[in-house]
Motif scaffolding. Structure first.
Motif, mmCIF file in Angstrom:
data_model
loop_
_atom_site.group_PDB
_atom_site.id
_atom_site.type_symbol
_atom_site.label_atom_id
_atom_site.label_comp_id
_atom_site.label_asym_id
_atom_site.label_seq_id
_atom_site.Cartn_x
_atom_site.Cartn_y
_atom_site.Cartn_z
ATOM 1 N N ARG A 56 43.747 47.296 44.047
ATOM 2 C CA ARG A 56 43.055 46.452 45.027
ATOM 3 C C ARG A 56 42.579 47.280 46.210
ATOM 4 O O ARG A 56 41.450 47.107 46.702
ATOM 5 C CB ARG A 56 43.996 45.341 45.515
ATOM 6 N N HIS A 104 32.338 47.709 42.423
ATOM 7 C CA HIS A 104 31.687 46.427 42.163
ATOM 8 C C HIS A 104 31.362 46.319 40.684
ATOM 9 O O HIS A 104 31.183 47.311 39.993
ATOM 10 C CB HIS A 104 30.400 46.297 42.988
ATOM 11 N N LEU A 147 38.877 38.505 32.162
ATOM 12 C CA LEU A 147 39.011 39.012 33.523
ATOM 13 C C LEU A 147 39.611 40.415 33.512
ATOM 14 O O LEU A 147 39.290 41.234 34.370
ATOM 15 C CB LEU A 147 39.882 38.077 34.371
ATOM 16 N N GLU A 207 37.466 42.909 35.837
ATOM 17 C CA GLU A 207 36.451 42.291 36.676
ATOM 18 C C GLU A 207 37.001 42.207 38.099
ATOM 19 O O GLU A 207 38.221 42.060 38.286
ATOM 20 C CB GLU A 207 36.094 40.892 36.173
ATOM 21 N N PRO A 208 36.128 42.276 39.113
ATOM 22 C CA PRO A 208 36.628 42.158 40.493
ATOM 23 C C PRO A 208 37.458 40.912 40.726
ATOM 24 O O PRO A 208 38.437 40.948 41.480
ATOM 25 C CB PRO A 208 35.328 42.136 41.312
ATOM 26 N N ALA A 209 37.119 39.795 40.059
ATOM 27 C CA ALA A 209 37.864 38.549 40.260
ATOM 28 C C ALA A 209 39.314 38.659 39.822
ATOM 29 O O ALA A 209 40.168 37.896 40.273
ATOM 30 C CB ALA A 209 37.182 37.411 39.503
ATOM 31 N N ALA A 210 39.630 39.606 38.927
ATOM 32 C CA ALA A 210 41.012 39.772 38.477
ATOM 33 C C ALA A 210 41.884 40.363 39.565
ATOM 34 O O ALA A 210 43.076 40.045 39.657
ATOM 35 C CB ALA A 210 41.051 40.671 37.239
ATOM 36 N N GLU A 248 40.832 40.694 43.047
ATOM 37 C CA GLU A 248 40.572 40.235 44.410
ATOM 38 C C GLU A 248 41.493 39.104 44.841
ATOM 39 O O GLU A 248 41.520 38.735 46.027
ATOM 40 C CB GLU A 248 39.109 39.816 44.542
ATOM 41 N N ARG A 249 42.273 38.566 43.916
ATOM 42 C CA ARG A 249 43.278 37.557 44.280
ATOM 43 C C ARG A 249 44.432 38.191 45.057
ATOM 44 O O ARG A 249 45.263 37.482 45.636
ATOM 45 C CB ARG A 249 43.813 36.865 43.033
ATOM 46 N N THR A 303 43.301 34.616 30.558
ATOM 47 C CA THR A 303 42.162 35.476 30.898
ATOM 48 C C THR A 303 42.439 36.962 30.682
ATOM 49 O O THR A 303 41.621 37.800 31.043
ATOM 50 C CB THR A 303 41.752 35.253 32.361
#
Length: 346
Positions: free
Chosen positions: A90, A99, A128, A178-181, A183-184, A206
């Protein structure tokens, strides 16, 4: 494509070799281990890497002041404190301006895993995160990943008995994300990818995994580091060997396996070097024997020294008639006396 390479660990399993340099800076036939990893990534189209740094970051920054390793651009993300694996990823995503779909690679893993196939699989599944998995004959020393018929990760089992293992697929230390994996996770939060993030993604459906049977070595221990070097030297693993070195060494015994001799190294005419890696500016004295071992740059072996299946650290002076056997590991900090015998000691 971008990749994050995790190189922040202290390399405690490789001490004393790593007391004064990170393990990814240890040589493998003329090149730092890190450069072997980056070379593989470049071959599948990675044009930028972010080095996730923690332990002795200046060693990396000084080695690559122009922010390049070969053709690959290098960025640095220096953790202010240890953040564990997911926290480190992260932090690197944020500091390295990562990105889109990206790779994550452990910096001490040497593998022929088909990363391009892994990326294609990841995109096809709409994952993800996807774990590169390696099939092993005996998974009892590792944690295994259990997937369904399509490759969706469903559970993790830590070090199962060989005859009870629900899977023989282990985490290869190569991920597509993926960034969404990631960025949490908050920037600066200490989180493990293996113990926290991946189980969470698996529970959401995911997380995916693709198993391959291929060459794979976690070069983070003396035994596995030695194995990785010998695999390259003897041709068991195809890899680039630096040009301009004598290869093989003329002084190996008849029928002896291929050796590597680095630039500026000197081997006495009556010394025996067999299936060994001699890095740059090493001196091997009269009557010395080096078999199935690594002697790192600038080391000096006095006359009569015997090194078998062991590792001599950079700039180490080994006194006359010393014997290093059975995976002995020595460095400049090791106190050695003439005629001393070390077996499996470090």
């Amino acid at each position: 494509m971008q990749a994050i390479i995790l190189v922040g660990g202290e390399g405690t399993r490789l001490r004393p070799l790593t007391l004064h340099q990170p393990k990814q800076m240890l040589r493998l036939l003329g090149f730092p281990m890190l450069e072997r990893v980056v070379e593989r990534l470049a071959a599948i189209g990675v044009d930028e890497v972010v080095l996730s740094l923690g332990y002795q970051p200046d060693a990396f920054i000084a080695r690559y002041p122009d922010h390049r390793i070969g053709t690959v651009k290098v960025r640095y993300a220096v953790e202010p404190e240890p953040l564990d694996t997911a926290g480190a990823i992260r932090f690197a995503v944020d500091k390295g301006n990562v990105h889109g779909t990206f790779l994550v690679v452990n910096g001490d893993v040497l593998t022929d895993l088909d990363v391009a196939q892994l990326v294609d699989f990841h995109l096809d599944r709409g994952a993800l995160a996807t774990i590169g998995l390696v099939e092993v004959d005996d998974p009892s020393r590792f944690g295994v990943v259990v997937t369904d018929d399509r490759g969706r990760a469903v559970r993790f089992v830590e070090k199962p008995p060989r005859d009870q293992a629900p899977s023989h697929a282990i985490n290869a230390g190569v991920y597509v994300m993926e960034p969404a994996a990631i960025e949490r996770i908050a920037v600066g939060e200490r989180v493990s990818v293996e113990r926290s993030l991946f189980p969470q993604l698996a529970s959401e459906g995911t997380l995916w995994g693709l198993a391959q049977r291929c060459y794979w070595v976690d070069a983070g221990t003396p035994a596995s580091y030695l194995r990785a070097a010998l695999d390259i030297a003897t041709g068991r693993r195809a890899a680039r060997v630096r040009e301009g070195v004598r290869f093989p060494v003329e002084s190996r015994p008849p029928g002896g396996e291929t050796c590597y001799l680095g630039e500026g190294s000197q081997v006495a005419s009556d010394a025996v070097v067999d299936a060994a890696i001699i890095e740059d500016d090493v001196v091997v004295g009269d009557g010395a024997v080096v078999r199935s071992s690594i002697v790192l740059e600038g080391a000096r072996l006095a006359p009569g020294v015997r090194v078998e299946h062991s590792i001599v650290g950079a700039e180490t002076d080994v006194p006359e008639a010393v014997e290093l056997v059975d995976l002995a590991v020595v460095a400049p900090s090791t106190e050695l006396a003439p005629g001393q015998r070390l077996a499996g000691t470090r």
